[in-house]
Design a protein around this motif. Structure first.
Motif, PDB file in Angstrom:
ATOM      1  N   ALA A 236      16.238  34.144 -69.673  1.00 32.09           N
ATOM      2  CA  ALA A 236      17.215  34.343 -70.748  1.00 32.09           C
ATOM      3  C   ALA A 236      16.858  33.499 -71.961  1.00 32.09           C
ATOM      4  O   ALA A 236      16.860  33.978 -73.104  1.00 32.09           O
ATOM      5  CB  ALA A 236      18.621  33.994 -70.244  1.00 32.09           C
ATOM      6  N   ARG A 237      16.559  32.225 -71.738  1.00 30.78           N
ATOM      7  CA  ARG A 237      16.171  31.347 -72.853  1.00 30.78           C
ATOM      8  C   ARG A 237      14.857  31.804 -73.477  1.00 30.78           C
ATOM      9  O   ARG A 237      14.717  31.839 -74.707  1.00 30.78           O
ATOM     10  CB  ARG A 237      16.039  29.904 -72.368  1.00 30.78           C
ATOM     11  N   MET A 238      13.909  32.147 -72.650  1.00 29.87           N
ATOM     12  CA  MET A 238      12.585  32.538 -73.129  1.00 29.87           C
ATOM     13  C   MET A 238      12.663  33.775 -74.020  1.00 29.87           C
ATOM     14  O   MET A 238      12.093  33.803 -75.121  1.00 29.87           O
ATOM     15  CB  MET A 238      11.669  32.803 -71.943  1.00 29.87           C
ATOM     16  N   TYR A 239      13.393  34.783 -73.572  1.00 29.76           N
ATOM     17  CA  TYR A 239      13.460  36.013 -74.368  1.00 29.76           C
ATOM     18  C   TYR A 239      14.321  35.834 -75.613  1.00 29.76           C
ATOM     19  O   TYR A 239      14.072  36.480 -76.641  1.00 29.76           O
ATOM     20  CB  TYR A 239      13.949  37.168 -73.502  1.00 29.76           C
ATOM     21  N   LEU A 240      15.305  34.951 -75.565  1.00 32.76           N
ATOM     22  CA  LEU A 240      16.062  34.639 -76.776  1.00 32.76           C
ATOM     23  C   LEU A 240      15.146  34.028 -77.823  1.00 32.76           C
ATOM     24  O   LEU A 240      15.146  34.443 -78.987  1.00 32.76           O
ATOM     25  CB  LEU A 240      17.199  33.678 -76.456  1.00 32.76           C
ATOM     26  N   TYR A 241      14.372  33.033 -77.422  1.00 31.44           N
ATOM     27  CA  TYR A 241      13.464  32.379 -78.353  1.00 31.44           C
ATOM     28  C   TYR A 241      12.416  33.352 -78.893  1.00 31.44           C
ATOM     29  O   TYR A 241      11.945  33.209 -80.026  1.00 31.44           O
ATOM     30  CB  TYR A 241      12.749  31.211 -77.664  1.00 31.44           C
ATOM     31  N   ARG A 242      12.068  34.339 -78.092  1.00 27.70           N
ATOM     32  CA  ARG A 242      11.074  35.330 -78.506  1.00 27.70           C
ATOM     33  C   ARG A 242      11.683  36.413 -79.397  1.00 27.70           C
ATOM     34  O   ARG A 242      10.959  37.218 -79.989  1.00 27.70           O
ATOM     35  CB  ARG A 242      10.463  35.978 -77.270  1.00 27.70           C
ATOM     36  N   GLY A 243      13.011  36.459 -79.487  1.00 27.34           N
ATOM     37  CA  GLY A 243      13.665  37.472 -80.296  1.00 27.34           C
ATOM     38  C   GLY A 243      13.893  38.781 -79.582  1.00 27.34           C
ATOM     39  O   GLY A 243      14.251  39.786 -80.202  1.00 27.34           O
ATOM     40  N   ASN A 244      13.720  38.801 -78.256  1.00 24.24           N
ATOM     41  CA  ASN A 244      13.978  39.998 -77.453  1.00 24.24           C
ATOM     42  C   ASN A 244      15.405  39.883 -76.915  1.00 24.24           C
ATOM     43  O   ASN A 244      15.643  39.433 -75.796  1.00 24.24           O
ATOM     44  CB  ASN A 244      12.975  40.110 -76.306  1.00 24.24           C
ATOM     45  N   TYR A 245      16.375  40.314 -77.735  1.00 22.58           N
ATOM     46  CA  TYR A 245      17.775  40.094 -77.411  1.00 22.58           C
ATOM     47  C   TYR A 245      18.253  40.951 -76.243  1.00 22.58           C
ATOM     48  O   TYR A 245      19.163  40.560 -75.507  1.00 22.58           O
ATOM     49  CB  TYR A 245      18.636  40.340 -78.651  1.00 22.58           C
ATOM     50  N   THR A 246      17.636  42.103 -76.062  1.00 22.97           N
ATOM     51  CA  THR A 246      18.028  42.960 -74.949  1.00 22.97           C
ATOM     52  C   THR A 246      17.775  42.273 -73.611  1.00 22.97           C
ATOM     53  O   THR A 246      18.657  42.205 -72.747  1.00 22.97           O
ATOM     54  CB  THR A 246      17.273  44.299 -74.998  1.00 22.97           C
ATOM     55  N   LEU A 247      16.562  41.755 -73.430  1.00 25.29           N
ATOM     56  CA  LEU A 247      16.236  41.080 -72.182  1.00 25.29           C
ATOM     57  C   LEU A 247      16.956  39.737 -72.071  1.00 25.29           C
ATOM     58  O   LEU A 247      17.382  39.348 -70.978  1.00 25.29           O
ATOM     59  CB  LEU A 247      14.729  40.883 -72.062  1.00 25.29           C
ATOM     60  N   ALA A 248      17.088  39.031 -73.181  1.00 26.59           N
ATOM     61  CA  ALA A 248      17.799  37.742 -73.147  1.00 26.59           C
ATOM     62  C   ALA A 248      19.222  37.943 -72.657  1.00 26.59           C
ATOM     63  O   ALA A 248      19.718  37.191 -71.794  1.00 26.59           O
ATOM     64  CB  ALA A 248      17.794  37.102 -74.530  1.00 26.59           C
ATOM     65  N   GLU A 249      19.899  38.963 -73.164  1.00 30.30           N
ATOM     66  CA  GLU A 249      21.272  39.227 -72.754  1.00 30.30           C
ATOM     67  C   GLU A 249      21.339  39.690 -71.303  1.00 30.30           C
ATOM     68  O   GLU A 249      22.252  39.310 -70.554  1.00 30.30           O
ATOM     69  CB  GLU A 249      21.899  40.278 -73.669  1.00 30.30           C
ATOM     70  N   GLN A 250      20.376  40.486 -70.901  1.00 30.60           N
ATOM     71  CA  GLN A 250      20.339  40.970 -69.512  1.00 30.60           C
ATOM     72  C   GLN A 250      20.290  39.804 -68.531  1.00 30.60           C
ATOM     73  O   GLN A 250      21.055  39.773 -67.559  1.00 30.60           O
ATOM     74  CB  GLN A 250      19.115  41.868 -69.311  1.00 30.60           C
ATOM     75  N   TYR A 251      19.396  38.856 -68.785  1.00 32.70           N
ATOM     76  CA  TYR A 251      19.247  37.742 -67.852  1.00 32.70           C
ATOM     77  C   TYR A 251      20.395  36.748 -67.969  1.00 32.70           C
ATOM     78  O   TYR A 251      20.813  36.151 -66.963  1.00 32.70           O
ATOM     79  CB  TYR A 251      17.897  37.062 -68.050  1.00 32.70           C
ATOM     80  N   ALA A 252      20.936  36.561 -69.183  1.00 32.53           N
ATOM     81  CA  ALA A 252      22.108  35.689 -69.321  1.00 32.53           C
ATOM     82  C   ALA A 252      23.291  36.282 -68.555  1.00 32.53           C
ATOM     83  O   ALA A 252      24.027  35.555 -67.866  1.00 32.53           O
ATOM     84  CB  ALA A 252      22.465  35.516 -70.794  1.00 32.53           C
ATOM     85  N   ASP A 253      23.473  37.594 -68.645  1.00 32.75           N
ATOM     86  CA  ASP A 253      24.544  38.253 -67.899  1.00 32.75           C
ATOM     87  C   ASP A 253      24.362  38.078 -66.396  1.00 32.75           C
ATOM     88  O   ASP A 253      25.336  37.880 -65.653  1.00 32.75           O
ATOM     89  CB  ASP A 253      24.575  39.753 -68.230  1.00 32.75           C
ATOM     90  N   THR A 254      23.115  38.181 -65.942  1.00 28.87           N
ATOM     91  CA  THR A 254      22.845  38.016 -64.514  1.00 28.87           C
ATOM     92  C   THR A 254      23.290  36.637 -64.036  1.00 28.87           C
ATOM     93  O   THR A 254      23.923  36.497 -62.978  1.00 28.87           O
ATOM     94  CB  THR A 254      21.348  38.215 -64.218  1.00 28.87           C
TER      95      THR A 254
END
Length: 531
Positions: A236-254
C-alpha cells in the motif's frame, strides 16, 4: 561496491577479529563456511533472527525529524544536529551513511540466508518445537519468505531516500543487491524500474510462502515478525509513493478490512488544573498507561501496530536522538518537539498533546514574547513518544520499539487515494476516523474540503502529527507537498529565530539524500544531483 563488499566479508565470518588484517583477509582462522552454517532448518531460523536484528529505521527517523520541521533545538543542546538543522546536508552525513549501510547490511544477510538455504533439501516430516505443527518444508519456505520480504523492504527504503524520482522507472535508483556478490565485483546503480521489479518479485514469493515461525527470543510478539498483513501494508505504501492509487487503495483496504486491527482509542484522560495528564496516564516502566494509545507507544500493548522492530535492552536507543540520559527534563533534552507540531495537537481532547510530551515539560503560553535564548529555556517541549522500554525498571530509558507500519497510516493512504478519485467526502471520512480515535472528549467534526488541494493539505497535516518522529515527514513533503500547496518546510518562527536558514523549499535537491562518500570512494557510481 567496495564498501558494501567489505561489510559482506565481515558478516560472512563468525570469528573474533584480533588485528586490522582480519578486516580484509578473505580466509580467516575460525571462519564458518556456508556448508557449516546451513545444515538444518533450525540453522536457517537462527540466521533469520540475525537478519531481523539488522533491520533498522532509526536513521530515517533522525534525518526526517531534524532536517524537516518536527523538532526544535533543545534547551540543553551543545551543538548536536545544529549543522543538519541548518540544512547542511553532505555526502558525509551520518544519518544518510548509516541508512545506506544498515539496509545493505540487512540485504546482505538476507541474501546469505537465501543462498545458504540451497544447501538444505527440506522434507515433509513434522518438526518439533519451536516449529510445532509445521513440516520441514513449510518452515523452510516461510523462513525464506521472510528473508525475501526483508530484502524487499530494505531496497524500498533505499529507493525512497536515495532516488531522485521513484515514480519514473528510468530514473536513477540504487544498487540492486539480489545476490551475494564476488569480492572484487563493482555494481552500478540500477534504474528505479529495475529495483522495483525485484521488490515486487520478492514480495510475490514472500506472500505466497509466509507462515512465520520463530525461535524463542526476548519477544514473543507476533507483530514483530513479517506477516501477510505487513506485506499488504508495504505494498500500500509502495504503490502510493509510486502514484499507483488503484493498487495503493486495494492493499490499504485489505489491511483495514482483514488485519483484525482497529484504530487505537485515546481512552479516558484526566488532567489537572494546569492541563497536565495525571500519573495514571503516563504510567511507568513497569505499569502501563490507562490510555490504550499511550500504552501502545510505551510498547506495553500492540494496539494498531502492524509491525514493529523489537528493540530489547542492548540495542541502539532511539530516544538518544533527543536526550542525553533519560526522557524527561532532567535527562538532557537537546532536541524538543517542534512548536509548530505541538500547536496543531494543542486542542481540546487530542490525546497526542499528552502522549507526545513528557509530564515534566515546560510549556509557556507566553513563548512568543521572549527573546530566542529565553524561549529555549522557558518553553521546553520534552519528547515522550519514545518514553522507554516497557517492563524494565529504569534500565532502558532511551529505548523503544520502532513502529514500521500502523493502521492509521493505512487510513491516510486510503484518504489520499480517495482524493485521487475525486471523492473528497470519502477522504474526509478517513481523516475523521483517525481524529475521532485520538480525541478523548468524543467525535470531531467531519472536515469539509473545498478542493483536492485543501484535502491533501489536511491529510499532510494529519500525517505530520500522527506519524511524527516515525520517519515519514521528509518523504511526505517531497512527494505530496506541492499537490497540497505546501512549498517549504513549516518550522515555527521561534524555533528558527536564531538561525540563518529558516525553511527549505521542497524542490531543493537535498530532498534526495546523497550517496555516502565512502560508497562513492570505494565503488565509483553516480552521485545524486547537487552534491
Amino acid at each position: 561496491m567496495k564498501k558494501i563488499i567489505s561489510i559482506i566479508i565481515l558478516f560472512a565470518t563468525i570469528s573474533v577479529a584480533n588485528s586490522c588484517k582480519d578486516a580484509y583477509e578473505i580466509i580467516q582462522d575460525g571462519e564458518f563456511s556456508e556448508s557449516a552454517t546451513f545444515q538444518t532448518v533450525n540453522d536457517m531460523q537462527k540466521f533469520l533472527n540475525n537478519t531481523y536484528d539488522r533491520v533498522d529505521v532509526s536513521n530515517e527517523i533522525g534525518i526526517s525529524s531534524v532536517f524537516t520541521d518536527e523538532l526544535g533545538i533543545g534547551s540543553q543542546n551543545g551543538g548536536q544536529n545544529v549543522s543538519l538543522y541548518n540544512f547542511a546536508l553532505t555526502s558525509g552525513n551520518g544519518f544518510a551513511s548509516g541508512m545506506w549501510l544498515a539496509h545493505y547490511s540487512a540485504i546482505n544477510s538476507a541474501n546469505r540466508l537465501i543462498e545458504g538455504a540451497k544447501l538444505i533439501t527440506p522434507t515433509d516430516k513434522p518438526l518439533a518445537a519451536p516449529f510445532d505443527n509445521f513440516t520441514e518444508k513449510q518452515a523452510y519456505n516461510s523462513i525464506l519468505a521472510q528473508a525475501y520480504a526483508i530484502r524487499a523492504f530494505c531496497h524500498f527504503q533505499l529507493l525512497c531516500y536515495f532516488s531522485p524520482n521513484i515514480k519514473d522507472n528510468n530514473s536513477l535508483g540504487v544498487i540492486l543487491l539480489n545476490k551475494v556478490p564476488a569480492v572484487s565485483e563493482k555494481l552500478p546503480r540500477n534504474t528505479v524500474g529495475e529495483v522495483f521489479a525485484s521488490i515486487e518479485s520478492d514480495l510475490n514469493f514472500a506472500y505466497a510462502n509466509i507462515n512465520p515461525v520463530k525461535l524463542s527470543s526476548t519477544s514473543s510478539s507476533p507483530y514483530k515478525y513479517i506477516s501477510k498483513t505487513f506485506i499488504d501494508a508495504l505494498r500500500a505504501r509502495m504503490y502510493l509513493y509510486r502514484g499507483n492509487y488503484t493498487l495503493a487503495e486495494q492493499y490499504a483496504d485489505t489491511v483495514i478490512n482483514t488485519s483484525g486491527l482497529v484504530l487505537t482509542p485515546a481512552g479516558t484522560v484526566v488532567t489537572n488544573a494546569n492541563g497536565v495528564a495525571n500519573s495514571a496516564f503516563y504510567g511507568s516502566y513497569t505499569v502501563a498507561s490507562t490510555s490504550p494509545y499511550k500504552s501502545m507507544l510505551q510498547d506495553f500493548t500492540r494496539g494498531e501496530i502492524i509491525m514493529a522492530l523489537d528493540r530489547p535492552v542492548g540495542k541502539a536507543a532511539i530516544a538518544a536522538q533527543f536526550y542525553f540520559n533519560r526522557t524527561n527534563i532532567t535527562g538532557g533534552p537537546y532536541m524538543d518537539l517542534s512548536r509548530a507540531v505541538y500547536n496543531i495537537i494543542n486542542v481540546p481532547g487530542d490525546v497526542r498533546k499528552h502522549a507526545f510530551i513528557d509530564a515534566t515539560a515546560k510549556i509557556d503560553p507566553n513563548y512568543e514574547s521572549y527573546p530566542w535564548a529565553q524561549y529555549l529555556a522557558n518553553d521546553v517541549l520534552c519528547i515522550d513518544k519514545y518514553s522507554g522500554k516497557a517492563g524494565t525498571a529504569n534500565g532502558a530509558e532511551l529505548m523503544s520499539d520502532l513502529k514500521l507500519f500502523r493502521l492509521s497510516e493505512m487510513y491516510f493512504i486510503k484518504a489520499e487515494c480517495r482524493v485521487a478519485a475525486n471523492d473528497l467526502t470519502g477522504a474526509a471520512l478517513r481523516i475523521k476516523a483517525v481524529r475521532d480515535a485520538r480525541n478523548y472528549l468524543g467525535p470531531v467534526a467531519l472536515p469539509v474540503y473545498a478542493n483536492a488541494t485543501a484535502a491533501l493539505k489536511d491529510i499532510l497535516t494529519e500525517r505530520r502529527v500522527e506519524l511524527a518522529l516515525e520517519g515519514h515527514r521528509y518523504l511526505d513533503l517531497k512527494r505530496m507537498g506541492a499537490s497540497a500547496g505546501v512549498t517549504t518546510t513549516e518550522r515555527h518562527p521561534k524555533d528558527v529565530e536564531g538561525y540563518a536558514n529558516k525553511n527549505l523549499s521542497i524542490t531543493d535537491y537535498r530532498f534526495t539524500l546523497p550517496i555516502p562518500s565512502d560508497e562513492i570512494n570505494g565503488n565509483p557510481i553516480q552521485q545524486n544531483p547537487g552534491y
